[in-house]
Each structure stands twice: as structure tokens, then as C-alpha cells.
Design a protein around this motif. Sequence first.
Motif, PDB file in Angstrom:
ATOM      1  N   ALA A  28       0.927  -1.156  -0.054  1.00  0.00           N
ATOM      2  CA  ALA A  28       0.070  -0.025  -0.016  1.00  0.00           C
ATOM      3  C   ALA A  28       1.060   1.238  -0.252  1.00  0.00           C
ATOM      4  O   ALA A  28       1.984   1.427   0.581  1.00  0.00           O
ATOM      5  N   PRO A  29       0.694   2.212  -0.842  1.00  0.00           N
ATOM      6  CA  PRO A  29       1.564   3.446  -0.817  1.00  0.00           C
ATOM      7  C   PRO A  29       1.611   4.278   0.734  1.00  0.00           C
ATOM      8  O   PRO A  29       0.497   4.208   1.248  1.00  0.00           O
ATOM      9  N   ALA A  30       2.693   4.595   0.627  1.00  0.00           N
ATOM     10  CA  ALA A  30       3.024   5.226   1.945  1.00  0.00           C
ATOM     11  C   ALA A  30       4.330   6.183   1.794  1.00  0.00           C
ATOM     12  O   ALA A  30       5.089   5.796   1.107  1.00  0.00           O
ATOM     13  N   PRO A  31       4.125   7.525   2.112  1.00  0.00           N
ATOM     14  CA  PRO A  31       5.190   8.342   1.505  1.00  0.00           C
ATOM     15  C   PRO A  31       6.686   7.875   2.314  1.00  0.00           C
ATOM     16  O   PRO A  31       6.537   7.556   3.500  1.00  0.00           O
ATOM     17  N   ALA A  32       7.591   7.927   1.430  1.00  0.00           N
ATOM     18  CA  ALA A  32       8.998   7.739   2.285  1.00  0.00           C
ATOM     19  C   ALA A  32       9.245   8.323   3.504  1.00  0.00           C
ATOM     20  O   ALA A  32       9.810   7.941   4.327  1.00  0.00           O
ATOM     21  N   PRO A  33       9.019   9.976   3.554  1.00  0.00           N
ATOM     22  CA  PRO A  33       9.284  10.747   4.609  1.00  0.00           C
ATOM     23  C   PRO A  33       8.346  10.163   5.772  1.00  0.00           C
ATOM     24  O   PRO A  33       9.115  10.243   7.237  1.00  0.00           O
ATOM     25  N   HIS A  34       7.226   9.578   5.761  1.00  0.00           N
ATOM     26  CA  HIS A  34       6.572   9.144   6.717  1.00  0.00           C
ATOM     27  C   HIS A  34       6.804   7.746   7.407  1.00  0.00           C
ATOM     28  O   HIS A  34       6.702   7.692   8.490  1.00  0.00           O
ATOM     29  N   LEU A  35       7.147   7.062   6.619  1.00  0.00           N
ATOM     30  CA  LEU A  35       8.011   5.835   6.826  1.00  0.00           C
ATOM     31  C   LEU A  35       9.341   5.971   7.634  1.00  0.00           C
ATOM     32  O   LEU A  35       9.688   5.392   8.477  1.00  0.00           O
ATOM     33  N   LEU A  36       9.948   6.987   7.264  1.00  0.00           N
ATOM     34  CA  LEU A  36      11.196   7.322   7.797  1.00  0.00           C
ATOM     35  C   LEU A  36      11.158   7.728   9.346  1.00  0.00           C
ATOM     36  O   LEU A  36      11.523   7.601  10.237  1.00  0.00           O
ATOM     37  N   LEU A  37      10.163   8.799   9.252  1.00  0.00           N
ATOM     38  CA  LEU A  37       9.625   9.403  10.740  1.00  0.00           C
ATOM     39  C   LEU A  37       9.029   8.359  11.383  1.00  0.00           C
ATOM     40  O   LEU A  37       9.384   8.470  12.729  1.00  0.00           O
ATOM     41  N   SER A  38       8.331   7.359  11.047  1.00  0.00           N
ATOM     42  CA  SER A  38       7.680   6.306  11.969  1.00  0.00           C
ATOM     43  C   SER A  38       8.843   5.677  12.617  1.00  0.00           C
ATOM     44  O   SER A  38       8.509   5.389  13.640  1.00  0.00           O
ATOM     45  N   ALA A  39       9.672   5.157  11.617  1.00  0.00           N
ATOM     46  CA  ALA A  39      10.622   4.195  12.156  1.00  0.00           C
ATOM     47  C   ALA A  39      11.748   5.038  13.219  1.00  0.00           C
ATOM     48  O   ALA A  39      12.211   4.372  14.404  1.00  0.00           O
ATOM     49  N   TYR A  40      11.948   6.389  12.909  1.00  0.00           N
ATOM     50  CA  TYR A  40      12.738   7.128  13.756  1.00  0.00           C
ATOM     51  C   TYR A  40      11.903   7.267  15.315  1.00  0.00           C
ATOM     52  O   TYR A  40      12.490   7.195  16.042  1.00  0.00           O
ATOM     53  N   LEU A  41      10.837   7.451  15.078  1.00  0.00           N
ATOM     54  CA  LEU A  41      10.089   7.614  16.398  1.00  0.00           C
ATOM     55  C   LEU A  41       9.869   6.342  17.464  1.00  0.00           C
ATOM     56  O   LEU A  41       9.946   6.195  18.506  1.00  0.00           O
ATOM     57  N   HIS A  42       9.774   5.263  16.523  1.00  0.00           N
ATOM     58  CA  HIS A  42       9.758   3.886  17.178  1.00  0.00           C
ATOM     59  C   HIS A  42      10.700   3.651  17.861  1.00  0.00           C
ATOM     60  O   HIS A  42      11.045   3.246  18.979  1.00  0.00           O
ATOM     61  N   THR A  43      12.111   3.837  17.175  1.00  0.00           N
ATOM     62  CA  THR A  43      13.248   3.570  17.832  1.00  0.00           C
ATOM     63  C   THR A  43      13.673   4.518  18.965  1.00  0.00           C
ATOM     64  O   THR A  43      14.182   4.242  20.152  1.00  0.00           O
ATOM     65  N   LEU A  44      13.124   5.786  18.891  1.00  0.00           N
ATOM     66  CA  LEU A  44      13.466   6.626  20.046  1.00  0.00           C
ATOM     67  C   LEU A  44      12.538   6.409  21.184  1.00  0.00           C
ATOM     68  O   LEU A  44      12.811   6.507  22.390  1.00  0.00           O
ATOM     69  N   CYS A  45      11.267   5.784  21.028  1.00  0.00           N
ATOM     70  CA  CYS A  45      10.313   5.374  22.042  1.00  0.00           C
ATOM     71  C   CYS A  45      11.048   4.173  22.641  1.00  0.00           C
ATOM     72  O   CYS A  45      10.910   3.988  23.891  1.00  0.00           O
ATOM     73  N   ALA A  46      11.596   3.346  21.889  1.00  0.00           N
ATOM     74  CA  ALA A  46      12.303   1.983  22.464  1.00  0.00           C
ATOM     75  C   ALA A  46      13.382   2.336  23.264  1.00  0.00           C
ATOM     76  O   ALA A  46      13.769   1.945  24.562  1.00  0.00           O
ATOM     77  N   GLU A  47      14.149   3.429  22.922  1.00  0.00           N
ATOM     78  CA  GLU A  47      15.318   3.710  23.877  1.00  0.00           C
ATOM     79  C   GLU A  47      15.112   4.374  24.935  1.00  0.00           C
ATOM     80  O   GLU A  47      15.634   4.466  26.053  1.00  0.00           O
ATOM     81  N   ARG A  48      14.078   5.418  25.087  1.00  0.00           N
ATOM     82  CA  ARG A  48      13.625   5.984  26.302  1.00  0.00           C
ATOM     83  C   ARG A  48      12.562   5.220  26.961  1.00  0.00           C
ATOM     84  O   ARG A  48      12.014   5.653  28.009  1.00  0.00           O
TER      85      ARG A  48
END
Length: 266
Positions: A7-27
Motif C-alpha cells: 500500500a502506498p506510504a510516503p517515504a518521509p512518513h515511513l522514515l519518521l515512523s521508524a525514527y520515532l519507534h526507535t526513540l520510544c524504545a530507547e526511552r
Amino acid sequence: MNTHADAPAPAPHLLLSAYLHTLCAERNVSLNDLAASSGHDTRWITEPGSQPPPQHDQLAALLPLLGVSDPVLIHSAQALLIPSAHPHRMIDTAPGWGERLDACQRAARSLRICAPLMVPGIVQTAAYAEALSPPLRRRTAERPRPPRPRLLAAEHAQHVTVVLDEVVLCPGIASAEVMAEQVTHLQQMVEDERMDLRILPRHTGFLPRALCEMTFPHHGRRLYADDEGHPLYVSGPASVCASLRQILDNAVADAAPADASRDLLQ
């Protein structure tokens, strides 16, 4: 959970989603806690493209809660929310691009990396990174060097496949001592089953492009990064990504099998 990987998903949104997931895991912050703090539905993180993202000021309020307080890095993350005429392709050149790429790789359920020019940053030793020639070093200069290995622990479900050209493992990029340490590190990764390493023998004559495929666990979508300098990210429908997936399929098919690759590594 949306499991439609194509399903289409903008590349910037996938990048931001993964970035926030990792930050959540670290914190150690759950998405529910993040939603409570932001007052915004976080399904746009778990299902990028299916929900509208937060406004710039909402994201600016969230990032300090996740340990990002540098205004420059906050502004760089906010820029990912700007609509683009080509939503499935983007080059991330803003400060913090290395941290965002690293976060994407750590957030992925599976990684496939093709590295024809050098050992990829995710499995480099510190000495190898320092020994890279200036043009190669500039490609990784902004990336963080975490005190822990970038690959997740062996018990984590992340599956990592790395395809290396055999030439990359020969002395020349670095001294024999540095290369010996780097090869030993790769061997240990393989022995610990933290990486499926495949080596392209020199006689094949096949030189693929540097490419990384990241598949994310929460929604199953794929994001590709052309890892030559600042990464070019590509996502979207199968028609957009088919040629990139084929490059990686061909590299794995042309590389030596796992046992033969271990022998070449010796």
C-alpha cells in the motif's frame, strides 16, 4: 494492524515512523504514552500513510519527550512532514540524517544490505571506520557511533542479510591488521547468528549498487535506502520498488551460499 506491505506510504512518513519507534524504545516510552502526551492519534506511526501526521508544533513538542532537544534536529524532523510532489522518493541531507538512517535500520524487522564498495556501517568496527579513505569516510562522517553494536541482540527477531563483494574484504581499504579485526567481527556476527552473510566472489563480475531494504514489523511496509552518501529513500507501490527489490534478489542469488561464504571469509 495494516499488513498490506505494498500500500502506498510516503517515504518521509515511513522514515519518521521508524525514527520515532526507535526513540520510544530507547526511552522506554510506549506509543500509548506518546499519544497521551501529544493528544494526537498515533496510528500514523503504526500505519504510515493511513492517518494524517501531527502538525509541526505537535512534533516539536513530542521530540524533547524522546530525548531530542537540539532545535536543529527537531527542525530536520519537522521537514519530513512537508508534502512533496514525489512522496515516494526523498533524499535526506538535513543534519541528523545518519541518526535517522541508523534508527530505521534498528527499527526494521528484517534488513537486506548490498555493499559493493565497503563493509556497511551497521557491521563496521571503529578501526575500520577510521581507516576509510577520505571520500568513503565522508559518506559516514555524520553517522553516530553507538557504544553498543548497531545490530540488535541475537534473541531479537530482526533478520539481517548482508551481501558483500569479496574485494571489500581484502587489504587495501585498510591495513591488514584493521581488516583482520573487521573480518573477525564479521565471523563472530555469523557465528552468533546475528547476520546471514553472503559474499560475491570476485570472478562473478557482478557489481550491484549499494542498497538497503528495510521491512518494518508494525505495518510490513518496505523502505529502500540507496546508501551512497546521503541516502535516497524510496517507498510506495510494488511498481515503484520492483527494480530495487530485484537488485537485492539478484545479489543474493549470485552470491556464494552461506557455507561457501563462511569459507571465503576465512
